[in-house]
Scaffold this active site. Sequence first.
Site, PDB file in Angstrom:
ATOM      1  N   GLY A   1      44.116  11.441  12.872  1.00  0.00           N
ATOM      2  CA  GLY A   1      45.261  12.253  12.413  1.00  0.00           C
ATOM      3  C   GLY A   1      46.583  11.724  12.920  1.00  0.00           C
ATOM      4  N   GLY A   2      46.545  10.860  13.941  1.00  0.00           N
ATOM      5  CA  GLY A   2      47.769  10.196  14.405  1.00  0.00           C
ATOM      6  C   GLY A   2      48.803  11.122  15.015  1.00  0.00           C
ATOM      7  N   THR A   3      50.056  10.703  14.916  1.00  0.00           N
ATOM      8  CA  THR A   3      51.157  11.380  15.600  1.00  0.00           C
ATOM      9  C   THR A   3      51.367  12.799  15.089  1.00  0.00           C
ATOM     10  OG1 THR A   3      52.245   9.221  15.749  1.00  0.00           O
ATOM     11  CG2 THR A   3      53.603  11.158  16.209  1.00  0.00           C
ATOM     12  N   CYS A   4      51.485  12.955  13.784  1.00  0.00           N
ATOM     13  CA  CYS A   4      51.847  14.263  13.214  1.00  0.00           C
ATOM     14  C   CYS A   4      50.884  15.335  13.700  1.00  0.00           C
ATOM     15  CB  CYS A   4      51.831  14.180  11.685  1.00  0.00           C
ATOM     16  SG  CYS A   4      52.145  15.746  10.893  1.00  0.00           S
TER      17      CYS A   4
ATOM     18  N   GLU B   1      40.413   3.478  13.778  1.00  0.00           N
ATOM     19  CA  GLU B   1      41.294   4.334  14.592  1.00  0.00           C
ATOM     20  C   GLU B   1      41.019   4.044  16.064  1.00  0.00           C
ATOM     21  OE1 GLU B   1      43.985   6.485  14.133  1.00  0.00           O
ATOM     22  OE2 GLU B   1      43.862   6.278  16.310  1.00  0.00           O
TER      23      GLU B   1
ATOM     24  N   HIS C   1      67.180  38.535  -4.741  1.00  0.00           N
ATOM     25  CA  HIS C   1      67.949  39.204  -3.671  1.00  0.00           C
ATOM     26  C   HIS C   1      67.009  40.051  -2.826  1.00  0.00           C
ATOM     27  CE1 HIS C   1      71.107  41.406  -1.624  1.00  0.00           C
ATOM     28  NE2 HIS C   1      70.427  42.513  -1.888  1.00  0.00           N
TER      29      HIS C   1
HETATM   30  C1  FAD Z   1      57.659  15.001  18.625  1.00  0.00           C
HETATM   31  C2  FAD Z   1      57.620  14.628  17.161  1.00  0.00           C
HETATM   32  C3  FAD Z   1      57.783  15.615  16.205  1.00  0.00           C
HETATM   33  C4  FAD Z   1      57.760  15.285  14.857  1.00  0.00           C
HETATM   34  N1  FAD Z   1      57.957  16.273  13.937  1.00  0.00           N
HETATM   35  C5  FAD Z   1      57.955  15.959  12.619  1.00  0.00           C
HETATM   36  C6  FAD Z   1      58.162  16.966  11.641  1.00  0.00           C
HETATM   37  O1  FAD Z   1      58.335  18.136  11.964  1.00  0.00           O
HETATM   38  N2  FAD Z   1      58.141  16.604  10.339  1.00  0.00           N
HETATM   39  C7  FAD Z   1      57.930  15.307   9.946  1.00  0.00           C
HETATM   40  O2  FAD Z   1      57.911  15.027   8.745  1.00  0.00           O
HETATM   41  N3  FAD Z   1      57.730  14.329  10.857  1.00  0.00           N
HETATM   42  C8  FAD Z   1      57.747  14.622  12.180  1.00  0.00           C
HETATM   43  N4  FAD Z   1      57.513  13.640  13.098  1.00  0.00           N
HETATM   44  C9  FAD Z   1      57.251  12.275  12.616  1.00  0.00           C
HETATM   45  C10 FAD Z   1      55.798  12.125  12.133  1.00  0.00           C
HETATM   46  O3  FAD Z   1      54.908  12.568  13.137  1.00  0.00           O
HETATM   47  C11 FAD Z   1      55.513  10.678  11.786  1.00  0.00           C
HETATM   48  O4  FAD Z   1      56.517  10.239  10.888  1.00  0.00           O
HETATM   49  C12 FAD Z   1      54.160  10.524  11.100  1.00  0.00           C
HETATM   50  O5  FAD Z   1      53.124  10.970  11.934  1.00  0.00           O
HETATM   51  C13 FAD Z   1      53.962   9.048  10.755  1.00  0.00           C
HETATM   52  O6  FAD Z   1      52.696   8.872  10.247  1.00  0.00           O
HETATM   53  P1  FAD Z   1      52.044   7.420  10.164  1.00  0.00           P
HETATM   54  O7  FAD Z   1      50.909   7.585   9.240  1.00  0.00           O
HETATM   55  O8  FAD Z   1      53.050   6.410   9.841  1.00  0.00           O
HETATM   56  O9  FAD Z   1      51.562   7.062  11.648  1.00  0.00           O
HETATM   57  P2  FAD Z   1      50.869   7.868  12.807  1.00  0.00           P
HETATM   58  O10 FAD Z   1      50.724   9.303  12.496  1.00  0.00           O
HETATM   59  O11 FAD Z   1      51.576   7.523  14.051  1.00  0.00           O
HETATM   60  O12 FAD Z   1      49.381   7.282  12.837  1.00  0.00           O
HETATM   61  C14 FAD Z   1      49.097   5.963  13.195  1.00  0.00           C
HETATM   62  C15 FAD Z   1      47.662   5.890  13.680  1.00  0.00           C
HETATM   63  O13 FAD Z   1      47.286   4.530  13.832  1.00  0.00           O
HETATM   64  C16 FAD Z   1      46.528   4.378  15.012  1.00  0.00           C
HETATM   65  N5  FAD Z   1      46.654   2.972  15.441  1.00  0.00           N
HETATM   66  C17 FAD Z   1      47.784   2.334  15.858  1.00  0.00           C
HETATM   67  N6  FAD Z   1      47.536   1.044  16.114  1.00  0.00           N
HETATM   68  C18 FAD Z   1      46.225   0.851  15.873  1.00  0.00           C
HETATM   69  C19 FAD Z   1      45.370  -0.279  15.947  1.00  0.00           C
HETATM   70  N7  FAD Z   1      45.841  -1.477  16.303  1.00  0.00           N
HETATM   71  N8  FAD Z   1      44.056  -0.117  15.662  1.00  0.00           N
HETATM   72  C20 FAD Z   1      43.581   1.095  15.259  1.00  0.00           C
HETATM   73  N9  FAD Z   1      44.352   2.202  15.152  1.00  0.00           N
HETATM   74  C21 FAD Z   1      45.657   2.074  15.450  1.00  0.00           C
HETATM   75  C22 FAD Z   1      47.170   5.362  15.968  1.00  0.00           C
HETATM   76  O14 FAD Z   1      46.284   5.694  17.022  1.00  0.00           O
HETATM   77  C23 FAD Z   1      47.444   6.539  15.036  1.00  0.00           C
HETATM   78  O15 FAD Z   1      46.365   7.417  14.989  1.00  0.00           O
HETATM   79  C24 FAD Z   1      57.532  13.941  14.466  1.00  0.00           C
HETATM   80  C25 FAD Z   1      57.338  12.949  15.421  1.00  0.00           C
HETATM   81  C26 FAD Z   1      57.370  13.288  16.756  1.00  0.00           C
HETATM   82  C27 FAD Z   1      57.161  12.189  17.775  1.00  0.00           C
END
Ligand code: FAD
Length: 458
Positions: free
Chosen positions: A38-41, A33, A440
């Site tokens: 935990g990434g984006t979500c 990481e 209901h």
């Molecule tokens: C504002 C917003 C609101 C959202 N709301 C919702 C919602 O309500 N419901 C829903 O289902 N989805 C929602 N989403 C979408 C959802 O957040 C994403 O679809 C989901 O997080 C994708 O998960 P992922 O595992 O593909 O990647 P991510 O969660 O993006 O995780 C990828 C991880 O990889 C790491 N990484 C990247 N490149 C490298 C590298 N080269 N080396 C090491 N680590 C790396 C990153 O730092 C990150 O931690 C939302 C998105 C946004 C932007």
Amino acid sequence: MADYDAIIIGTGQAGPALARRLAAAGWKIAIMERKLFGGTCVNTGCTPTKTLVASAYAAYLARRAGDYGVTIGGPVAVDMKAVKARKDAVVRPSREGVERSLKTLKGCTVFEGHARFVGPKSVQVGDKVLTADKIFINVGGRASVPPIRGLDQVPYLTNSSMMDVDFLPSHLIVLGGSYVGLEFAQVYRRFGSEVTVVELAPHLIAREDEDVSRAVEEILKDEHIDVRVNSKVVAVAKQGRNIAVTIENAGATSQITGSHLLLAIGRRPNTDDLGLDKAGVATDSRGYIQVDDQLRTSVPGIWALGDCNGRGAFTHTAWNDFEIVAANLLENDPRRVSDRITAYALYTDPPLGRAGMTEAEVRKSGRPALIATMAMEDVSRAYEKGETKGFMKILVDAETKRILGASLLGLSGDEVVHCILDVMYCKAPYTVLQRAMHIHPTVSEFIPTMLEDLAPLS
Ligand SMILES: Cc1cc2nc3c(=O)[nH]c(=O)nc-3n(C[C@H](O)[C@H](O)[C@H](O)COP(=O)(O)OP(=O)(O)OC[C@H]3O[C@@H](n4cnc5c(N)ncnc54)[C@H](O)[C@@H]3O)c2cc1C
């Protein structure tokens, strides 16, 4: 001999779950990481935005307290520092939970840093090069920054930097009228900002049916959000302490001036600095990693899961990717991406719950179909709660009697849609749901009622 049985790059929605499953099966794992566990979500997507939506809803309802016979002793104020503190207090334990669970997972080693392929079976992180027979890419995506004239000269926000905002922008200009942009637009309007949404397409949330999009637009306009569709941003510039956005609409040019600018015009995958060329992993023209129905990339032994494969853009699709890969690798169960039914929600208030095909897609398919619609004004629970905006729509195949799709824009639409989704997964005819006795007063009780009124799609 490889150093590990598996390397996982990224700790978003698929990576940690896969690490746990593989470790439980006795595999030796390395997971990497580069930023926030935990990434984006967890950090900049679902969790924080839905926490903000909840604060905004509280402000909205407080302002409407009089409608319910409730007196609030003075004007309703929003403390933005407290809003952000609440958001942080919800996000932090989730992030720390992911980090702790990985760092204490038996058989799993965590590497913090940016990972890059140096070959089809080797990945570099910091000064270490690790090898594994199987590599799983879960790198997610980030906000797109389009080539707009002047954008490099003005400060702008994205979904990530919005997470640090602990003040009230006096006028937030949101570029992009889709899921991310509209949620922030309504949230900040409810906090008290003036808000303008600029969208290039003729209607908001362009992949939705026009009636759905128009209803969402009306809901936002009712709250005095300035919505500009059919509007192309041609330039941005600093104007004193403000930002001026020049837009073109039907050949005419005009300017909007705001205090802050939010870019919400799409996402791009984090695949540009991953050394994919060193491994030979193929991407499409937009950088998404090409995968087959079981998420295998063009290189044997390398899989791509979550947003970076372009097969889904949601937390539940990333999680489903994990389940597909784990089932294929460990359970001899040939689960596939094509088994899943489109499902997602837009978390404006009221929310939009979506399952399966849109009406436009059904029409395009040319099949004989039935449709039923109901205004939320006719739903007693919505009426009782004083939340009657929106409408529901269900489409059925006239021959197979299977449900093709639904758009539920209204109170609890994000939850109610699951009763439809589950019947679709059961491949049962709509008549099963039509004869179900629902509780209901709920919004869900009107789904069987609606199905009584199916009529041919003309
Ligand atoms: C504002 C917003 C609101 C959202 N709301 C919702 C919602 O309500 N419901 C829903 O289902 N989805 C929602 N989403 C979408 C959802 O957040 C994403 O679809 C989901 O997080 C994708 O998960 P992922 O595992 O593909 O990647 P991510 O969660 O993006 O995780 C990828 C991880 O990889 C790491 N990484 C990247 N490149 C490298 C590298 N080269 N080396 C090491 N680590 C790396 C990153 O730092 C990150 O931690 C939302 C998105 C946004 C932007």
